[in-house]
Motif scaffolding. Structure first.
Motif, mmCIF file in Angstrom:
data_model
loop_
_atom_site.group_PDB
_atom_site.id
_atom_site.type_symbol
_atom_site.label_atom_id
_atom_site.label_comp_id
_atom_site.label_asym_id
_atom_site.label_seq_id
_atom_site.Cartn_x
_atom_site.Cartn_y
_atom_site.Cartn_z
ATOM 1 N N GLY A 47 0.816 -1.214 0.000
ATOM 2 C CA GLY A 47 0.000 0.000 0.000
ATOM 3 C C GLY A 47 0.846 1.260 0.000
ATOM 4 N N GLU A 48 1.885 1.278 0.805
ATOM 5 C CA GLU A 48 2.792 2.435 0.855
ATOM 6 C C GLU A 48 3.491 2.625 -0.482
ATOM 7 N N ALA A 49 4.019 1.557 -1.049
ATOM 8 C CA ALA A 49 4.720 1.656 -2.330
ATOM 9 C C ALA A 49 3.752 2.064 -3.439
ATOM 10 N N ALA A 50 2.536 1.520 -3.432
ATOM 11 C CA ALA A 50 1.542 1.893 -4.434
ATOM 12 C C ALA A 50 1.248 3.385 -4.356
ATOM 13 N N SER A 51 1.107 3.883 -3.151
ATOM 14 C CA SER A 51 0.865 5.307 -2.973
ATOM 15 C C SER A 51 2.022 6.139 -3.515
ATOM 16 N N ARG A 52 3.229 5.708 -3.237
ATOM 17 C CA ARG A 52 4.407 6.457 -3.684
ATOM 18 C C ARG A 52 4.573 6.477 -5.203
ATOM 19 N N ILE A 53 4.099 5.437 -5.891
ATOM 20 C CA ILE A 53 4.244 5.433 -7.347
ATOM 21 C C ILE A 53 2.972 5.950 -8.039
ATOM 22 N N GLY A 54 2.045 6.468 -7.252
ATOM 23 C CA GLY A 54 0.859 7.091 -7.822
ATOM 24 C C GLY A 54 -0.333 6.188 -8.027
ATOM 25 N N GLU A 55 -0.295 4.985 -7.497
ATOM 26 C CA GLU A 55 -1.418 4.043 -7.609
ATOM 27 C C GLU A 55 -2.376 4.265 -6.433
ATOM 28 N N ARG A 56 -3.034 5.411 -6.426
ATOM 29 C CA ARG A 56 -3.897 5.799 -5.301
ATOM 30 C C ARG A 56 -5.062 4.836 -5.086
ATOM 31 N N ASP A 57 -5.700 4.403 -6.179
ATOM 32 C CA ASP A 57 -6.827 3.469 -6.037
ATOM 33 C C ASP A 57 -6.384 2.174 -5.372
ATOM 34 N N GLU A 58 -5.228 1.665 -5.785
ATOM 35 C CA GLU A 58 -4.722 0.435 -5.178
ATOM 36 C C GLU A 58 -4.392 0.661 -3.706
ATOM 37 N N ALA A 59 -3.775 1.787 -3.410
ATOM 38 C CA ALA A 59 -3.433 2.091 -2.019
ATOM 39 C C ALA A 59 -4.700 2.130 -1.156
ATOM 40 N N GLU A 60 -5.771 2.708 -1.664
ATOM 41 C CA GLU A 60 -7.030 2.757 -0.920
ATOM 42 C C GLU A 60 -7.639 1.366 -0.742
ATOM 43 N N ARG A 61 -7.570 0.540 -1.779
ATOM 44 C CA ARG A 61 -8.081 -0.842 -1.665
ATOM 45 C C ARG A 61 -7.296 -1.616 -0.605
ATOM 46 N N ILE A 62 -5.994 -1.371 -0.550
ATOM 47 C CA ILE A 62 -5.165 -2.074 0.422
ATOM 48 C C ILE A 62 -5.506 -1.635 1.843
ATOM 49 N N ILE A 63 -5.775 -0.366 2.035
ATOM 50 C CA ILE A 63 -6.191 0.097 3.368
ATOM 51 C C ILE A 63 -7.482 -0.601 3.772
ATOM 52 N N ALA A 64 -8.426 -0.716 2.841
ATOM 53 C CA ALA A 64 -9.683 -1.417 3.139
ATOM 54 C C ALA A 64 -9.430 -2.888 3.450
ATOM 55 N N PHE A 65 -8.524 -3.503 2.708
ATOM 56 C CA PHE A 65 -8.177 -4.907 2.941
ATOM 57 C C PHE A 65 -7.561 -5.064 4.335
ATOM 58 N N LEU A 66 -6.628 -4.196 4.680
ATOM 59 C CA LEU A 66 -6.010 -4.258 6.009
ATOM 60 C C LEU A 66 -7.051 -4.072 7.108
ATOM 61 N N ARG A 67 -7.962 -3.150 6.897
ATOM 62 C CA ARG A 67 -9.003 -2.881 7.893
ATOM 63 C C ARG A 67 -9.882 -4.123 8.085
ATOM 64 N N GLU A 68 -10.208 -4.812 6.991
ATOM 65 C CA GLU A 68 -11.019 -6.031 7.096
ATOM 66 C C GLU A 68 -10.210 -7.155 7.740
ATOM 67 N N ALA A 69 -8.937 -7.262 7.378
ATOM 68 C CA ALA A 69 -8.095 -8.336 7.910
ATOM 69 C C ALA A 69 -7.906 -8.198 9.418
ATOM 70 N N ASP A 70 -7.589 -6.986 9.845
ATOM 71 C CA ASP A 70 -7.361 -6.729 11.271
ATOM 72 C C ASP A 70 -7.549 -5.239 11.532
ATOM 73 N N PRO A 71 -8.715 -4.845 12.028
ATOM 74 C CA PRO A 71 -9.026 -3.428 12.226
ATOM 75 C C PRO A 71 -8.034 -2.694 13.135
ATOM 76 N N THR A 72 -7.273 -3.409 13.917
ATOM 77 C CA THR A 72 -6.310 -2.744 14.800
ATOM 78 C C THR A 72 -5.114 -2.199 14.016
ATOM 79 N N LEU A 73 -4.958 -2.588 12.752
ATOM 80 C CA LEU A 73 -3.798 -2.169 11.964
ATOM 81 C C LEU A 73 -3.974 -0.813 11.294
ATOM 82 N N VAL A 74 -5.216 -0.370 11.143
ATOM 83 C CA VAL A 74 -5.488 0.878 10.427
ATOM 84 C C VAL A 74 -6.303 1.785 11.347
ATOM 85 N N PRO A 75 -5.769 2.990 11.588
ATOM 86 C CA PRO A 75 -6.519 3.915 12.464
ATOM 87 C C PRO A 75 -7.837 4.365 11.851
#
Length: 150
Positions: A122-150
């Motif tokens: 997600g961090e690397a995707a954001s840095r290379i301009g893949e904003r949609d992917e970075a957002e999907r990854i945040i959602a995935f992390l939140r579903e996987a373990d809500p304690t990982l994403v504020p």
């Protein structure tokens, strides 16, 4: 006591924050997953490149390479390393019974390499301009373990 009596304790919410709303049991990678061995080798000072070459099935080894590449400013290499770790982790999760949704708790040590690779992707995707992917990854992390994403 009356229904609206302020002395009466409030009812417990039906769903607590971070609770598994889907009712899907958590996926736990096996205790002998390669990331366990790699984590121990890292504690002993092993080189992440040697670990990835020796245990290419370890998400953690690829995540460590991604982290190093991000630190060095090589965002494209970090993306490639993190994506490799992510895909290796997906393979392992599927073998462990994961069906594309539900909790993947970080409290279970063998899951952490995959989650680390996912976060770095997600961090690397954001840095290379893949904003949609970075957002999907945040959602995935939140579903996987809500304690990982504020």
């Amino acid at each position: 006591m009356a229904e609206n009596d302020p002395a009466r304790p409030a009812p417990e919410p039906a769903v607590l924050p971070g609770q598994n709303l889907l009712g899907i049991p958590p996926t736990l990678l096996p205790e002998d997953h390669p990331d366990v061995e790699v984590a121990e080798a890292v504690r002993e000072g092993a080189d992440p490149r040697e670990l990835a070459a020796g245990r290419p099935d370890s998400s953690l080894a690829w995540a460590l390479l991604a982290q190093e590449a991000l630190s060095d400013g090589d965002d494209v290499a970090a993306y490639a390393y993190a994506r490799t770790g992510y895909h290796r982790g997906l393979d392992a999760l599927r073998r462990a019974g994961w069906r594309g949704q539900g909790p993947i708790p970080a409290s279970h040590a063998p899951n952490r390499g995959f989650l680390h690779a996912l976060a770095l992707l997600g961090e690397a995707a954001s840095r290379i301009g893949e904003r949609d992917e970075a957002e999907r990854i945040i959602a995935f992390l939140r579903e996987a373990d809500p304690t990982l994403v504020p």
